[in-house]
Each structure stands twice: as C-alpha cells, then as structure tokens.
Scaffold this motif. Sequence first.
Motif, PDB file in Angstrom:
ATOM      1  N   CYS A 191       0.822  -1.211   0.000  1.00 55.14           N
ATOM      2  CA  CYS A 191       0.000   0.000   0.000  1.00 55.14           C
ATOM      3  C   CYS A 191       0.855   1.259   0.000  1.00 55.14           C
ATOM      4  O   CYS A 191       1.896   1.319   0.651  1.00 55.14           O
ATOM      5  CB  CYS A 191      -0.897   0.025   1.233  1.00 55.14           C
ATOM      6  SG  CYS A 191      -1.885  -1.453   1.408  1.00 55.14           S
ATOM      7  N   CYS A 251       1.511   2.767   3.528  1.00 55.97           N
ATOM      8  CA  CYS A 251       1.979   1.911   4.616  1.00 55.97           C
ATOM      9  C   CYS A 251       3.065   2.642   5.387  1.00 55.97           C
ATOM     10  O   CYS A 251       4.106   2.979   4.836  1.00 55.97           O
ATOM     11  CB  CYS A 251       2.518   0.592   4.071  1.00 55.97           C
ATOM     12  SG  CYS A 251       2.922  -0.566   5.386  1.00 55.97           S
ATOM     13  N   ASN A 286      -5.392  -7.267   6.041  1.00 55.78           N
ATOM     14  CA  ASN A 286      -5.895  -6.557   4.868  1.00 55.78           C
ATOM     15  C   ASN A 286      -7.059  -7.312   4.223  1.00 55.78           C
ATOM     16  O   ASN A 286      -7.607  -6.875   3.215  1.00 55.78           O
ATOM     17  CB  ASN A 286      -4.776  -6.280   3.857  1.00 55.78           C
ATOM     18  CG  ASN A 286      -4.119  -7.547   3.343  1.00 55.78           C
ATOM     19  OD1 ASN A 286      -4.773  -8.566   3.137  1.00 55.78           O
ATOM     20  ND2 ASN A 286      -2.811  -7.489   3.133  1.00 55.78           N
ATOM     21  N   ASN A 306     -10.145   3.307  -2.768  1.00 53.82           N
ATOM     22  CA  ASN A 306      -9.273   2.328  -2.106  1.00 53.82           C
ATOM     23  C   ASN A 306      -8.128   1.830  -2.998  1.00 53.82           C
ATOM     24  O   ASN A 306      -6.980   1.769  -2.558  1.00 53.82           O
ATOM     25  CB  ASN A 306     -10.120   1.140  -1.643  1.00 53.82           C
ATOM     26  CG  ASN A 306      -9.287   0.008  -1.064  1.00 53.82           C
ATOM     27  OD1 ASN A 306      -8.938   0.016   0.104  1.00 53.82           O
ATOM     28  ND2 ASN A 306      -8.947  -0.973  -1.900  1.00 53.82           N
ATOM     29  N   ARG A 361      -4.296   0.855  -2.059  1.00 59.82           N
ATOM     30  CA  ARG A 361      -3.998  -0.507  -1.620  1.00 59.82           C
ATOM     31  C   ARG A 361      -3.702  -1.465  -2.774  1.00 59.82           C
ATOM     32  O   ARG A 361      -3.288  -2.599  -2.545  1.00 59.82           O
ATOM     33  CB  ARG A 361      -5.148  -1.051  -0.773  1.00 59.82           C
ATOM     34  CG  ARG A 361      -5.493  -0.159   0.407  1.00 59.82           C
ATOM     35  CD  ARG A 361      -6.418  -0.835   1.400  1.00 59.82           C
ATOM     36  NE  ARG A 361      -5.725  -1.879   2.136  1.00 59.82           N
ATOM     37  CZ  ARG A 361      -5.019  -1.665   3.239  1.00 59.82           C
ATOM     38  NH1 ARG A 361      -4.914  -0.472   3.744  1.00 59.82           N
ATOM     39  NH2 ARG A 361      -4.407  -2.664   3.834  1.00 59.82           N
ATOM     40  N   THR A 382      -8.042  -4.676  -4.845  1.00 58.86           N
ATOM     41  CA  THR A 382      -8.020  -4.993  -3.405  1.00 58.86           C
ATOM     42  C   THR A 382      -9.329  -4.650  -2.710  1.00 58.86           C
ATOM     43  O   THR A 382      -9.666  -5.257  -1.702  1.00 58.86           O
ATOM     44  CB  THR A 382      -6.873  -4.265  -2.671  1.00 58.86           C
ATOM     45  OG1 THR A 382      -6.950  -2.862  -2.974  1.00 58.86           O
ATOM     46  CG2 THR A 382      -5.531  -4.809  -3.087  1.00 58.86           C
TER      47      THR A 382
END
Lengths: 305, 327
Positions: A37, A40, A105, A142, A146, A150
Amino acid sequence: MDEQDARPEGAGAPEVELEHLDTLWFQVTGTICNLECSHCFISCSPDNHTLEFLDLETVLDWVERSGEWGVKEFYVTGGEPFMHRDLAAMLEAMLQRGPASVLTNGTLMREKTLRRLATAHEESRYSLEIRVSIDGPNPEMNDPIRGEGTFERAMEGVRKLLDHGFLPIVTATQVWDQEEDEAVRREFMENLRAQGYENPRLKILPSIKTGREAARSRGYGEGERVTAAMMEGYEEEQLICSSARIVTSEGVHVCPILVDEPDSLMGQTMEEADEPFELKHQACYTCWLHGAICSNYGGIGEEVT
Amino acid sequence: MTPGEEGGGAGAVAATDRPQAAEERDPEVRATDARRIAVFGGVYSNWRALEAVVEDARRRGADELYCLGDLGAFGPNPDRIPPRLIDADVRTIRGNYDDSISRGLDDCQCGYTDPRDNHFARLSYRYTFRNTSERWREWMGTLPEQRRIEMAGREVLMCHGSPRRMNEFLWESTSSTQFLDWMAREHGADVVLCTHTGIHWKRRLSGGGWFANVGCIGRPPNDGRTDVWYTLLSTEGDGGEEPTSASSPGEREAPAGGNGGRDRSTGDGGDAALEVEFVPVSYDHEALAEEMRREELPEEFVETILTGWWTTCLEVLPAKERRRGRH
Ligand code: SF4
Ligand code: SF4
Ligand SMILES: [Fe+2]
C-alpha cells in the motif's frame, strides 16, 4: 525537560513510562505483506525483510509468560498476519488466556483457517476481533492506495468473516479530506450493508506520515513534535506506549508504530523493555493528537449535528 | 528469541507500577458485619427501577446498599435520583457521569468517537445537565470515588470503571483473568466490584476472590428482556432464603463463558467465603417509557427500555457482547 527550543531531533522530548503491560503485540509476519500500500507507514511489501516472521514457539513462549505480567489482551499484526501458516495456532493459544485482535488486509481469508478461528472463538470466553483495513468506500478511493482489485478482495474477506460468525471491524485510514468525512462514512456503511453486514463496525484512523506515507502525503512539519508542555494535563494512557509493547523478530519494541525506527528496539526481554520511552518521533505527534489510535475502540469521529 | 531469557522474571513489569498513586486514591477500609449487601450501578435516571431494586434488595435481606455511580444519563428527570438514594441509605460513589455533571464538563468522559454514538451521548448529557439542580450537582462532587469494606474477613473494593480508572470499560470478553488477578492484587482487594459498562458478569480470581461487574439498573443488559439487574454479595450460607417474589432470584442466564450459577468462594484464609449473585428486577418500564417521551428524550432510548435491546453507543461493545445483541 525544559529546553524545548531548538533541540536536535527531539532531544529532551517528554518520556512516557510503561504503566502496566495491558497489551502485548506480536508482529508475526514482520514487514512482509502480500500488498504494498502506498500509505503503509512501515513500508511493508512482499520482499521487505527488515523484520522477519516470528516462529510459533516464540509466540507461544511469550503468551505463556504474559500471565506473570497480568497482560490483559493480545494484538497480532504484520505485514499481513494471514500469510503466517501458524496464525490459527497462535490465536488459539492466546484465546486460552485472553482476548485477541488481528489486523489484516482481508485478502487472504482461507476457509480452513477461518473455520479453525471460528471454533477457537466459540470455545473461548474471550473476544477475537478481526480488523480489516479498507481505505475507502469504493474501489476508486481504495485501489489507488492498496492496489488494483483490493477493494473487491477485502470486501469478499468481510463476507467470509461474516459467514463464519465474526463481526469484523473495518478500519479505514483517513486518506480523504476532512470535509468529506461524513459522506465517506455514509457510503461505507451502505456498501457494507450491501454485503450483508447489517450493523457494520467502522473505525476511521488518522494517517501516520512515515514510511511510504511520508512520500504519498505531505509528511510531518518541523513543528509537529510532542513537547514537555504538551504533556501537561494530558492523559498518558491515551498513548499505547504507556500500556503496550510489541514483539518482533528483532526483540521487544516500544510500540507497533515505530518498529521501523532503530531506537524503538528496547531489548530482548520484557525487563529491558520496561523502561520509559522518549516521544521524540514525529509519529508520536499523531498519537498525541488523536490518542488510542491502535485500539479497537476509539478512533477519530466527526461530530454530527 | 525467548521471552525473558536474560532473567526478566515476574517482577519486571511490576517495577513501573504505581502503588503510591493507588494508595492515595484508596479510601479507608470500613469493617462491616453485614451478611449480605446489595450493589448496583448505572441508575441513568431510572428512578422507577431504583425504587424497585431498593425494595427487592431489602426484601432479600440486604443489610447495606451501595451504588457505584452514573446516576444520570439516558432517562428522565435526573433530580429524582439523589433524594431517593439518600432516603434509602444507599452508600454511593461517583461515576464518570456524576463527575462530569458536578464539574460542569462538556461531556460524559465516555470517549465515544462514532458520530452517531456521539450524537446521542451529547443529547442525553445536555438534557441531564440542564435538569440537574445546583444542589445535587454539588452533592455529586462530594461523593467518594471508591469505597472499601471488610466483610467476612474479606476486603471488598468498590469502584466505578476499574480500580485504576473511573472510565475504564471492563467487559467480560475483553478482561483476561490474569489481568483481573493483577488488578485485584495491585489494589489489595479480595473482591472487586465495578460497573460502567452496563452488562453484569463475574469472574473467580485465582486467589479465591471475585471480580464482578455489577451491571446497571438504568436499562436492561442488551438481552431482549425488560428487567434490570443488580448484584448481591453474601457470606456463604446466607444465600438460600429468598422470599418468593415476582422476579425469581439467581442468575438465570449466565453470560456465555462466565462462571454460571453460584460459585462459592473456597476461601484461602479460613474466613467465611463470599458469593456473588445477579438478581433481575422487573419494574414499571412502560410508565418510564411514557415519561421519557414526555421529556422528549430520543425514541431510540425509549426503544431500549421497551425491548431490552441497546440501540446506541454500541461501538464500545466487544465482539462477543455485540453478537448477543440485536443491533
Ligand atoms: S498497510 Fe497493511 S496491507 Fe498495506 S502494505 Fe502495509 S501492512 Fe500490508
Ligand atoms: S508512536 Fe505513539 S505509541 Fe509509539 S512511542 Fe510515539 S507516542 Fe508512544
Ligand atoms: Fe460510567
């Protein structure tokens, strides 16, 4: 601790003591994750071996020892914990002693593992919380963060969890503008209900601007640090470093947020890790601002009027 | 890596504990020769339930009555609670709600973050604040934060959230026994009684004592029934003489995983053991619902009184407790 001006790298930052080890965290898959991601904060990826997997024996050992310290609950994170083949065994052991939470996740939900976890949960008096990260109420929001596809995969994970009797807590990092908060929340709830999740549990988290997130967003400003003055009258129990430590392949670190920072490693034993920690990192500022960001309960809420 | 391989040992974490702070807060121990006491929390302005509970407890032979705080919130006409507590000789401690009201804080210190929960928490807080007179506000500020008694040779600590924090939520499914053992030890108590969450449960401690959340009498424990629950702490052998009454005694439905039924303390020092029993009480909930409507309290709250299911402030419920409810 009064020289707050012009200190280099947060020297003289306020210290927080470990008041009691309420929460024992495990970074079971280190910095290894099937996703990558863009936000992250510890830059996990399939090939980031900064921190490695923990083996089952090590985890069981710590869980056993937790009784001596009166640990209240266990948290499991990574990387992606569901990449670990012994995850179910770890959680089974934890649930014998106390409640457990897993941060995932949601893209690697295998039938066999879920069945085992559902049984362990039924048999335990304690709650097993599964927190699924989804960073927006639709793929458009999203997936750029990600990864392609995902959103759908994580939603499928949510469905599978529901099928096995879990009530997953969907956690979203606030990657949108503050003003959009209410609309995003509403769309999230609608989409989760459409998956058959009647009363969705949703938690919005602030973004921690380190790792890849520093590049994605604006990072931290120089003034965004915790000073001694800011700690006056502040409820320290809001900060997880006052009540938690995390075990990784390297040893015991102060908190799950800073595992990437060399100075977060406090030692190999709980005795070594039972020392005060200086809040000199900029991520500490986010903790200070929002409080309790890692616990299942709490988060950031916008007032509706 | 092996945990504690360099000799960490049991004392490692205890080194940073703060017994001094705990001592400062802890009140003196009052010895009592009561054989049975009734303990309840979370009145939430439900004066009808309060009256029913006081009557029921007296009928069951409770020698002393205790209230663990949170007098207001949720229900109608908060000023009706303090006089009733005083008249019935209830020894009351201060909950987070009472603390907020007495200090004129902006909110109830429950820390809700979900917007919907926040919305309802605010509504009821504003209503309660507006309808609590100066006199009772001041009185709430004088209530102790904790009480300690010695009963049958056991030290019983009564608090609101937890012995260390007034607004700590202690749920059955998120409180490990090893943690409760530590907490009781840390605060030098054989029996710890708390409230704040609204759902009752109990746990046998390793040393033979008890940790119990006495639940609340202001609303049902999210179980789809309209009764509210309080707790009896009795010396062993004093538990079998309840008069027959509309509400049957005892724990009809032990929360899943809990110590169902009547466990008896085996005792570790030769003193009489204590037992914990949860008691359901029915009251005129329909009249209360009507009064809430007259006061224009949210229909969501009224629904809880009438159905026994919680409709708001669900975000704090852990998985197991949440799954037992309807919403
Ligand atoms: S944010 Fe979570 S899912 Fe994404 S790369 Fe990092 S650890 Fe993996
Ligand atoms: S990042 Fe947060 S939890 Fe970690 S040391 Fe800083 S303040 Fe404490
Ligand atoms: Fe409370």
